[in-house]
Design a protein around this motif. Structure first.
Motif, short mmCIF file in Angstrom:
data_model
loop_
_atom_site.label_atom_id
_atom_site.label_comp_id
_atom_site.label_asym_id
_atom_site.label_seq_id
_atom_site.Cartn_x
_atom_site.Cartn_y
_atom_site.Cartn_z
N SER A 48 0.83 -1.21 0.00
CA SER A 48 0.00 0.00 0.00
C SER A 48 0.86 1.26 0.00
CB SER A 48 -0.91 -0.01 1.23
OG SER A 48 -1.62 1.20 1.34
N VAL A 49 1.93 1.27 0.80
CA VAL A 49 2.81 2.43 0.88
C VAL A 49 3.51 2.65 -0.47
CG1 VAL A 49 4.92 3.34 1.94
CG2 VAL A 49 3.17 2.27 3.37
N SER A 50 3.95 1.58 -1.11
CA SER A 50 4.64 1.69 -2.40
C SER A 50 3.74 2.31 -3.45
CB SER A 50 5.11 0.31 -2.87
OG SER A 50 6.01 -0.26 -1.95
N VAL A 51 2.48 1.91 -3.47
CA VAL A 51 1.53 2.48 -4.43
C VAL A 51 1.39 3.98 -4.22
CG1 VAL A 51 -0.91 2.55 -5.08
CG2 VAL A 51 0.23 0.35 -4.76
N ARG A 52 1.33 4.40 -2.96
CA ARG A 52 1.16 5.83 -2.66
C ARG A 52 2.41 6.63 -2.98
NH1 ARG A 52 -2.51 3.12 -0.59
NH2 ARG A 52 -4.53 4.00 0.00
N VAL A 53 3.58 6.01 -2.82
CA VAL A 53 4.82 6.68 -3.21
C VAL A 53 4.82 6.92 -4.71
CG1 VAL A 53 7.31 6.40 -3.44
CG2 VAL A 53 6.20 5.82 -1.29
N VAL A 54 4.43 5.91 -5.48
CA VAL A 54 4.38 6.04 -6.94
C VAL A 54 3.38 7.13 -7.35
CG1 VAL A 54 3.77 4.87 -9.09
CG2 VAL A 54 5.12 3.67 -7.37
N ILE A 55 2.21 7.14 -6.71
CA ILE A 55 1.19 8.16 -7.02
C ILE A 55 1.73 9.56 -6.74
CG2 ILE A 55 -1.05 9.08 -6.31
CD1 ILE A 55 -1.96 6.21 -5.82
N LEU A 56 2.42 9.71 -5.61
CA LEU A 56 2.99 11.01 -5.26
C LEU A 56 4.03 11.44 -6.28
CD1 LEU A 56 3.23 13.33 -3.22
CD2 LEU A 56 4.90 11.97 -1.97
N MET A 57 4.86 10.51 -6.72
CA MET A 57 5.89 10.80 -7.73
C MET A 57 5.24 11.27 -9.04
SD MET A 57 8.97 10.13 -6.48
CE MET A 57 9.81 9.14 -5.24
N ILE A 58 4.26 10.52 -9.51
CA ILE A 58 3.62 10.84 -10.78
C ILE A 58 2.93 12.20 -10.71
CG2 ILE A 58 1.77 10.17 -12.37
CD1 ILE A 58 2.41 7.25 -11.68
N ALA A 59 2.18 12.43 -9.61
CA ALA A 59 1.47 13.70 -9.45
C ALA A 59 2.45 14.87 -9.42
CB ALA A 59 0.63 13.68 -8.18
N THR A 60 3.58 14.67 -8.76
CA THR A 60 4.57 15.74 -8.64
C THR A 60 5.25 16.02 -9.99
OG1 THR A 60 4.99 15.04 -6.36
CG2 THR A 60 6.57 16.52 -7.34
N ILE A 61 5.56 14.97 -10.73
CA ILE A 61 6.19 15.15 -12.04
C ILE A 61 5.26 15.92 -12.98
CG2 ILE A 61 6.94 13.93 -14.13
CD1 ILE A 61 8.03 11.72 -12.27
N ILE A 62 3.97 15.55 -12.95
CA ILE A 62 2.99 16.26 -13.79
C ILE A 62 2.90 17.72 -13.37
CG2 ILE A 62 0.54 16.42 -14.38
CD1 ILE A 62 0.42 13.36 -14.13
N ALA A 63 2.89 17.96 -12.05
CA ALA A 63 2.80 19.32 -11.53
C ALA A 63 4.03 20.14 -11.91
CB ALA A 63 2.66 19.30 -10.00
N GLY A 64 5.17 19.49 -12.13
CA GLY A 64 6.37 20.19 -12.58
C GLY A 64 6.40 20.40 -14.08
N PHE A 65 5.83 19.46 -14.81
CA PHE A 65 5.86 19.53 -16.28
C PHE A 65 4.95 20.63 -16.82
CE2 PHE A 65 3.52 18.28 -20.13
CZ PHE A 65 4.55 18.32 -21.05
N VAL A 66 3.75 20.75 -16.27
CA VAL A 66 2.75 21.67 -16.83
C VAL A 66 3.24 23.11 -16.86
CG1 VAL A 66 0.44 22.63 -16.53
CG2 VAL A 66 0.81 20.17 -16.27
N PRO A 67 3.71 23.70 -15.74
CA PRO A 67 4.17 25.10 -15.81
C PRO A 67 5.40 25.26 -16.70
CG PRO A 67 4.73 24.14 -13.68
CD PRO A 67 3.83 23.18 -14.37
N ALA A 68 6.29 24.27 -16.69
CA ALA A 68 7.47 24.35 -17.57
C ALA A 68 7.04 24.36 -19.03
CB ALA A 68 8.39 23.16 -17.29
N ARG A 69 6.06 23.56 -19.35
CA ARG A 69 5.56 23.50 -20.72
C ARG A 69 4.95 24.84 -21.13
NH1 ARG A 69 6.06 21.12 -25.60
NH2 ARG A 69 4.07 20.91 -26.68
#
Length: 422
Positions: A387-408
């Protein structure tokens, strides 16, 4: 195709170089603050859900460990007891993974204190309804460890005839749920002689112990020697009402159930694993609390994503001229976008690492030794690796998207406009 893949890999390498350079040159306090926010977000994802789920998991574990055991046998529908009880017990005693078996007689009854007292008009008797259970104290101890749940007095012994253990919910002195609709004895405690009535058979018994297992099924029962209760029930056939089984581990429950069903025990009793024997309301509460934890965690995840978005967006806006120069000297826009995505990944990974250290280094060990003392369970902390691993992955993906959008958004600007700040 090869050229396209090579171009992407080049952008990734350049983006990683730019990200590493920006992180090294960034203000240490700003970086620390962002990582701190990510750590709090990670803890919000894991800790709140872990406590909420752990609260119900404590109830689930208590019901298994203190009542049903890992395998539980009860009468078939429309039957009052398990017919030919000796047959399943004999099979159980020959299964290698079975550690102990407790056979219980049960019957509805009443207990009454101060029964010799003359009751004046309109005065209610000090009386309560209860399920009366006849046990072999040694066998019950091996299956459920009932003696460890004593909060007063002593445990039953074979030599203690006409003695009972009373659940805390039946005595006002120990019950936290007093009021309308409750049935408790007001003037009874350790050493009190009470009148026990079962199946129109009356017996005077002495309270030798009070049990509080935080399982209502247990806490509302009266326990006595099976040899004392059997005559009151008129049960001379030795057929019992419940059989609780303890196996070497909870993973052996399906093995034991399979053996019992294979020997036709399902024609004599309903055979359930500890999970199947759980009351429906506990399952519903577990599902509800798990959902509630996910919802609260999702809100925290959204807040963290917005925080990263703002940080990256402000960073990109203030460095538009620099980004324009990079594009002007031939750096691909994709490489610049990758650089901000790597920065976001760094913040998420650092926050997650700090959060994991706190969870498994501090929180899990603390709650293991200090369960939360809820009235209805000993709350544990649930943080399983999956369960913890799944949430770590979700946090990573959400953060990467949040970084990509403004840069784009910034990279899409015309190069000359970015350099001139227009």
């Amino acid at each position: 195709m090869k050229k396209y893949i090579s171009s992407i890999m080049t952008s990734v390498r350049v983006g990683f170089f730019l990200a590493l350079r920006d992180i090294k040159r960034a203000n240490i306090w700003t970086t620390t603050l962002i990582i701190f926010v990510m750590t709090l977000t990670f803890l919000n994802l894991i800790v709140i859900r872990g406590i909420l789920v752990g609260l119900t998991q404590g109830s689930v574990a208590a019901y298994r460990d203190r009542y049903t055991g890992t395998v539980f046998l009860r009468p078939l529908d429309q039957k009052q007891f398990i017919e030919d009880s000796h047959l399943p017990v004999g099979i159980l005693n020959n299964i290698a993974v079975v550690q102990a078996v407790s056979q219980r007689y049960t019957g509805a009854g009443t207990i009454e204190a101060d029964y010799r007292k003359v009751v004046v008009r309109d005065e209610e008797k000090d009386k309560a309804s209860a399920v009366v259970v006849g046990i072999d104290p040694e066998a019950e101890e091996k299956v459920t460890g009932l003696s460890t749940k004593l909060i007063a007095g002593s445990y039953l012994q074979r030599s203690m005839k006409d003695s009972v253990l009373v659940g805390s919910s039946l005595l006002s002195t120990y019950s936290a749920a007093q009021g309308v609709g409750t049935s408790t004895l007001k003037n009874a405690n350790i050493g009190s002689v009470i009148r026990l009535t079962v199946n129109n058979s009356v017996r005077e018994v002495t309270i030798v112990g009070v049990v509080k297992a935080k399982v209502q099924t247990i806490d509302s029962r009266v326990f006595m020697l099976d040899s004392d209760l059997r005559p009151m029930l008129g049960r001379d056939d030795f057929n019992v009402n419940e059989i609780a089984v303890k196996t070497r581990s909870s993973d052996d429950d399906l093995v034991v159930k399979s053996v019992l069903l294979g020997n036709g025990v399902d024609a004599l009793a309903t055979v359930e694993t500890w999970a199947e024997a759980q009351p429906q309301f506990i399952r519903d509460i577990s599902a509800t609390f798990s959902l509630l934890g996910d919802v609260i965690g999702s809100i925290g995840l959204a807040v963290a994503s917005i925080t990263i978005f703002i940080v990256i967006f402000v960073n990109a806006i203030t460095r538009r001229k620099f980004i324009g120069i990079l594009k002007g000297i031939g750096i691909e826009g994709l490489a610049i976008e990758f650089s901000y995505m790597f920065q976001s990944l760094f913040y998420a990974a650092s926050g997650s690492a700090a959060g994991l250290a706190i969870v498994y280094g501090l929180i899990v060990p603390y709650f293991s030794g200090n369960p939360i003392d809820f009235p209805f369970s000993d709350g544990i902390f649930v943080a399983d690796i999956g369960s913890v691993s799944v949430r770590v992955v979700i946090l990573m993906i959400a953060t990467i998207i949040a970084g990509f959008v403004p840069a784009r958004l910034v990279v899409k600007q015309r190069t000359l406009d970015a350099i001139l700040g227009r």
